[in-house]
Design an enzyme around this catalytic site. Structure first.
Site, PDB file in Angstrom:
ATOM      1  N   GLU A   1      -9.299  62.494  89.928  1.00 54.08           N
ATOM      2  CA  GLU A   1     -10.157  61.304  89.880  1.00 54.08           C
ATOM      3  C   GLU A   1     -10.022  60.339  91.064  1.00 54.08           C
ATOM      4  O   GLU A   1      -9.622  59.181  90.913  1.00 54.08           O
ATOM      5  CB  GLU A   1      -9.906  60.544  88.569  1.00 54.08           C
ATOM      6  CG  GLU A   1     -10.320  61.350  87.346  1.00 54.08           C
ATOM      7  CD  GLU A   1     -10.201  60.585  86.046  1.00 54.08           C
ATOM      8  OE1 GLU A   1      -9.491  59.555  85.994  1.00 54.08           O
ATOM      9  OE2 GLU A   1     -10.822  61.018  85.048  1.00 54.08           O
TER      10      GLU A   1
ATOM     11  N   GLU B   1     -11.960  67.409  82.105  1.00 58.07           N
ATOM     12  CA  GLU B   1     -11.633  66.455  81.046  1.00 58.07           C
ATOM     13  C   GLU B   1     -12.889  66.091  80.276  1.00 58.07           C
ATOM     14  O   GLU B   1     -13.943  65.868  80.870  1.00 58.07           O
ATOM     15  CB  GLU B   1     -11.032  65.155  81.607  1.00 58.07           C
ATOM     16  CG  GLU B   1      -9.654  65.285  82.224  1.00 58.07           C
ATOM     17  CD  GLU B   1      -9.099  63.914  82.674  1.00 58.07           C
ATOM     18  OE1 GLU B   1      -9.618  62.872  82.206  1.00 58.07           O
ATOM     19  OE2 GLU B   1      -8.164  63.910  83.493  1.00 58.07           O
TER      20      GLU B   1
END
Length: 338
Positions: free
Chosen positions: A157, A275
């Site tokens: 991320e 995710e």
């Protein structure tokens, strides 16, 4: 002249065939991940156990027996490496990660190993890049002899000061480091803005490396999936949001995944949903419907996926009772697979 021309054609054909073969192999490698689960809130915490989850051998056994095919292991390496060159990783911590890697691999679970929560890269990438490169140099060399069931993920991320442009500029240097010791190991790379699916359009992957898997994370709508989450500012106001789904909610989900699919086709890259998950403070029926909807949509496109996460606030497993939260497990894993 004609002979040289024919030799040139033959060489070009071999190069093209080799590239096509590599592309086919990485698509198959991505598919082999199948459905998995993130072992979050353990090795990416400030210290293992600080966020309520300490890894145990029985967890890997339960994951394998349930029918999952891989685990994603988030690791905050930056907190366990020195702050000055050569940025040596603490050998005791490295041994702990080795234990987790081997627990998965010996049960024939694939394992995705990443660098998680490297806050310095997001806040000041210019000052932190040398440490990131040094960590991957050590990891690449250390794990170079591990089976091909071990996958690398360069960085979780990227966001904030680690913009899309800055991240794109960093990727080739990271890959050069990794490829020195792991020339063909699958490497997973996501776009900016927290691996947002929209930022795949801004992701530049080196065209000469076909052993790459693109990743994205999906928590849409964020106000629904993170309602009541203590770390999300204003999340108490979101409590009570539902996902039934309505026609509008269903269309949003299918449109978002269609955007990813269009990018994947145009770039001929396999895609991994690294995710997805819904916080436990959402209502049970909505949480199950959303989780099942996202898993089904990912499966429809042939994407491997990893639920966030195993045994904490999003958890599919209850560490206190050592039991699966069965309805949630069924939403992630079709009953035929466990």
């Amino acid at each position: 002249m004609k002979a040289r021309f024919l030799l040139g054609l033959a060489a070009a054909f071999l190069v093209a065939s080799s590239s096509a073969l590599a592309a086919d192999e990485i698509h198959e490698a991505a598919k082999r991940l199948g459905r998995g689960v993130n072992l979050g809130n353990s090795l990416e915490a400030p210290s293992e156990g600080a966020w309520g989850l300490t890894l145990k051998e029985e967890y890997f056994e339960a994951i394998a027996k349930a029918g999952f095919r891989h685990v994603r292991l988030p690791v905050k390496w930056s907190a366990h490496a020195s702050d000055e060159a050569p940025y040596t990783i603490d050998p005791t911590f490295l041994a702990r990660v080795d234990w987790a890697v081997d627990q998965a691999l010996k049960r024939e679970l694939k394992l995705v190993l990443n660098i998680h929560h490297f806050d310095g890269m997001d806040a000041n990438p210019q000052a932190s890049e040398a440490k990131l490169l040094a960590i991957w140099k050590q990891l690449g060399e250390h794990y170079s002899e591990r089976p091909k069931g071990l996958y690398f993920e360069l960085l979780n991320e990227p966001h904030d000061k680690l913009t899309d442009d800055r991240w794109n500029a960093t990727i080739p240097s990271l890959l050069r480091i990794v490829r020195t010791s792991n020339p063909t190991r699958p490497v997973i790379i996501g776009g900016g803005n927290w691996n947002n699916f929209r930022n795949l359009a801004k992701l530049n992957l080196p065209s000469d490396d076909r052993n790459l898997i693109a990743t994205f994370h999906y928590y849409e709508p964020f106000e629904f999936t993170h309602q009541g989450a203590e770390w999300a500012k204003g999340s108490e106001k979101w409590l009570g949001m539902t996902w039934t789904p309505t026609d509008e909610q269903r269309k949003k989900l299918t449109d978002d995944f269609a955007t990813v699919a269009a990018w994947a086709r145009s770039h001929d890259r396999p895609v991994y949903l690294g995710e997805f998950g819904c916080y436990s403070k959402s209502d049970r029926a909505s949480r199950l419907a959303w989780t099942r909807g996202v898993a089904d949509e990912a499966a429809k496109h042939g994407y491997s996926m990893a639920y966030w996460e195993f045994g904490s606030g999003f958890g599919v497993y209850d560490p206190k009772t050592s039991e699966w939260r069965q309805p949630l497990l069924d939403a992630i894993l079709p009953k035929a697979e466990h």
